[in-house]
Design a protein around this motif. Structure first.
Motif, PDB file in Angstrom:
ATOM      1  N   ILE A  51      13.884  -0.971 -18.978  1.00 34.97           N
ATOM      2  CA  ILE A  51      13.468  -1.714 -17.781  1.00 34.97           C
ATOM      3  C   ILE A  51      12.789  -0.784 -16.785  1.00 34.97           C
ATOM      4  N   LEU A  52      13.390   0.366 -16.523  1.00 28.74           N
ATOM      5  CA  LEU A  52      12.822   1.302 -15.552  1.00 28.74           C
ATOM      6  C   LEU A  52      11.480   1.854 -16.024  1.00 28.74           C
ATOM      7  N   ARG A  53      11.377   2.138 -17.307  1.00 24.60           N
ATOM      8  CA  ARG A  53      10.104   2.606 -17.862  1.00 24.60           C
ATOM      9  C   ARG A  53       9.008   1.571 -17.633  1.00 24.60           C
ATOM     10  N   ASP A  54       9.291   0.336 -17.998  1.00 27.50           N
ATOM     11  CA  ASP A  54       8.306  -0.735 -17.832  1.00 27.50           C
ATOM     12  C   ASP A  54       7.982  -0.979 -16.360  1.00 27.50           C
ATOM     13  N   PHE A  55       8.997  -0.959 -15.512  1.00 29.33           N
ATOM     14  CA  PHE A  55       8.809  -1.155 -14.075  1.00 29.33           C
ATOM     15  C   PHE A  55       7.869  -0.092 -13.506  1.00 29.33           C
ATOM     16  N   LYS A  56       8.144   1.161 -13.811  1.00 33.01           N
ATOM     17  CA  LYS A  56       7.330   2.252 -13.278  1.00 33.01           C
ATOM     18  C   LYS A  56       5.894   2.190 -13.798  1.00 33.01           C
ATOM     19  N   LYS A  57       5.739   1.932 -15.068  1.00 35.59           N
ATOM     20  CA  LYS A  57       4.398   1.890 -15.665  1.00 35.59           C
ATOM     21  C   LYS A  57       3.567   0.759 -15.066  1.00 35.59           C
ATOM     22  N   PHE A  58       4.120  -0.449 -15.051  1.00 39.35           N
ATOM     23  CA  PHE A  58       3.395  -1.604 -14.531  1.00 39.35           C
ATOM     24  C   PHE A  58       3.115  -1.459 -13.035  1.00 39.35           C
ATOM     25  N   THR A  59       4.129  -1.094 -12.275  1.00 39.21           N
ATOM     26  CA  THR A  59       4.000  -1.023 -10.819  1.00 39.21           C
ATOM     27  C   THR A  59       3.011   0.052 -10.396  1.00 39.21           C
ATOM     28  N   SER A  60       3.069   1.206 -11.012  1.00 37.34           N
ATOM     29  CA  SER A  60       2.140   2.276 -10.640  1.00 37.34           C
ATOM     30  C   SER A  60       0.691   1.872 -10.925  1.00 37.34           C
ATOM     31  N   LYS A  61       0.468   1.217 -12.049  1.00 40.21           N
ATOM     32  CA  LYS A  61      -0.893   0.760 -12.367  1.00 40.21           C
ATOM     33  C   LYS A  61      -1.376  -0.275 -11.353  1.00 40.21           C
ATOM     34  N   GLN A  62      -0.492  -1.190 -10.967  1.00 39.07           N
ATOM     35  CA  GLN A  62      -0.860  -2.216  -9.997  1.00 39.07           C
ATOM     36  C   GLN A  62      -1.182  -1.614  -8.630  1.00 39.07           C
ATOM     37  N   ILE A  63      -0.399  -0.644  -8.195  1.00 38.14           N
ATOM     38  CA  ILE A  63      -0.641  -0.003  -6.894  1.00 38.14           C
ATOM     39  C   ILE A  63      -1.940   0.787  -6.924  1.00 38.14           C
ATOM     40  N   ILE A  64      -2.178   1.536  -7.985  1.00 35.85           N
ATOM     41  CA  ILE A  64      -3.429   2.301  -8.097  1.00 35.85           C
ATOM     42  C   ILE A  64      -4.630   1.363  -8.087  1.00 35.85           C
ATOM     43  N   GLU A  65      -4.545   0.277  -8.826  1.00 37.18           N
ATOM     44  CA  GLU A  65      -5.638  -0.695  -8.849  1.00 37.18           C
ATOM     45  C   GLU A  65      -5.866  -1.299  -7.462  1.00 37.18           C
ATOM     46  N   ALA A  66      -4.788  -1.627  -6.772  1.00 37.96           N
ATOM     47  CA  ALA A  66      -4.906  -2.196  -5.425  1.00 37.96           C
ATOM     48  C   ALA A  66      -5.536  -1.202  -4.458  1.00 37.96           C
ATOM     49  N   ILE A  67      -5.186   0.056  -4.570  1.00 35.62           N
ATOM     50  CA  ILE A  67      -5.776   1.095  -3.710  1.00 35.62           C
ATOM     51  C   ILE A  67      -7.263   1.233  -4.001  1.00 35.62           C
ATOM     52  N   LEU A  68      -7.618   1.285  -5.283  1.00 35.03           N
ATOM     53  CA  LEU A  68      -9.023   1.451  -5.660  1.00 35.03           C
ATOM     54  C   LEU A  68      -9.881   0.252  -5.251  1.00 35.03           C
ATOM     55  N   ASN A  69      -9.287  -0.938  -5.240  1.00 33.72           N
ATOM     56  CA  ASN A  69     -10.033  -2.140  -4.884  1.00 33.72           C
ATOM     57  C   ASN A  69     -10.087  -2.416  -3.388  1.00 33.72           C
ATOM     58  N   ASN A  70      -9.337  -1.647  -2.615  1.00 34.76           N
ATOM     59  CA  ASN A  70      -9.315  -1.827  -1.163  1.00 34.76           C
ATOM     60  C   ASN A  70     -10.364  -0.904  -0.546  1.00 34.76           C
ATOM     61  N   LYS A  71     -11.478  -1.458  -0.152  1.00 38.64           N
ATOM     62  CA  LYS A  71     -12.614  -0.675   0.374  1.00 38.64           C
ATOM     63  C   LYS A  71     -12.269   0.060   1.667  1.00 38.64           C
ATOM     64  N   GLN A  72     -11.270  -0.400   2.394  1.00 42.29           N
ATOM     65  CA  GLN A  72     -10.887   0.217   3.665  1.00 42.29           C
ATOM     66  C   GLN A  72      -9.740   1.217   3.511  1.00 42.29           C
ATOM     67  N   GLU A  73      -9.287   1.432   2.289  1.00 37.94           N
ATOM     68  CA  GLU A  73      -8.134   2.295   2.041  1.00 37.94           C
ATOM     69  C   GLU A  73      -8.500   3.766   2.128  1.00 37.94           C
ATOM     70  N   SER A  74      -7.791   4.489   2.977  1.00 43.41           N
ATOM     71  CA  SER A  74      -8.048   5.920   3.155  1.00 43.41           C
ATOM     72  C   SER A  74      -7.502   6.740   1.980  1.00 43.41           C
ATOM     73  N   ARG A  75      -6.664   6.149   1.147  1.00 42.35           N
ATOM     74  CA  ARG A  75      -6.053   6.876   0.019  1.00 42.35           C
ATOM     75  C   ARG A  75      -6.888   6.822  -1.246  1.00 42.35           C
ATOM     76  N   ARG A  76      -7.998   6.111  -1.221  1.00 44.05           N
ATOM     77  CA  ARG A  76      -8.859   6.032  -2.412  1.00 44.05           C
ATOM     78  C   ARG A  76      -9.386   7.412  -2.758  1.00 44.05           C
ATOM     79  N   LEU A  77      -9.533   7.663  -4.050  1.00 49.84           N
ATOM     80  CA  LEU A  77     -10.004   8.967  -4.504  1.00 49.84           C
ATOM     81  C   LEU A  77     -11.472   9.196  -4.123  1.00 49.84           C
ATOM     82  N   ASP A  78     -12.260   8.139  -4.026  1.00 47.23           N
ATOM     83  CA  ASP A  78     -13.677   8.301  -3.700  1.00 47.23           C
ATOM     84  C   ASP A  78     -13.939   8.182  -2.190  1.00 47.23           C
ATOM     85  N   ALA A  79     -12.875   8.088  -1.400  1.00 49.18           N
ATOM     86  CA  ALA A  79     -13.056   7.949   0.059  1.00 49.18           C
ATOM     87  C   ALA A  79     -13.467   9.253   0.694  1.00 49.18           C
TER      88      ALA A  79
END
Length: 104
Positions: A76-104
């Motif tokens: 459960i923890l493995r799946d939780f971490k894998k899925f959640t981290s991917k979702q957060i990274i995707e949300a950061i990358l798709n947020n044009k106003q996010e200061s944490r984006r790698l291309d910012a």
């Protein structure tokens, strides 16, 4: 399972678990990213047998007191971490106003 060598040795027990964001970046100060974590926890409760005894989301880490109905806490923890981290990274990358984006 993890770089630090921590393992679930008694899958039937209740465990205190801490997850930290890489480099302690304060990702969870943003509601959108915090909601991803909470939605993932709810999914694991409803669909995977996670038993949540207590929890606390801080700005850059998460504390859980958990067990599993089917003694599969590691899975459960493995799946939780894998899925959640991917979702957060995707949300950061798709947020044009996010200061944490790698291309910012």
């Amino acid at each position: 399972m993890s770089v630090g060598g921590y393992k679930i040795r008694n899958p039937a027990a209740i465990h205190f678990i801490t997850f930290a964001v890489v480099e302690w970046v304060d990702v969870f100060t943003r509601k959108d990213y915090r909601d991803i974590v909470l939605d993932s926890i709810r999914f694991c409760q409803a669909e995977k047998g996670l038993v949540l005894h207590a929890w606390c989301v801080m700005s850059n880490h998460l504390h859980l007191v958990v067990s599993a109905k089917n003694e599969n806490l590691s899975d459960i923890l493995r799946d939780f971490k894998k899925f959640t981290s991917k979702q957060i990274i995707e949300a950061i990358l798709n947020n044009k106003q996010e200061s944490r984006r790698l291309d910012a």
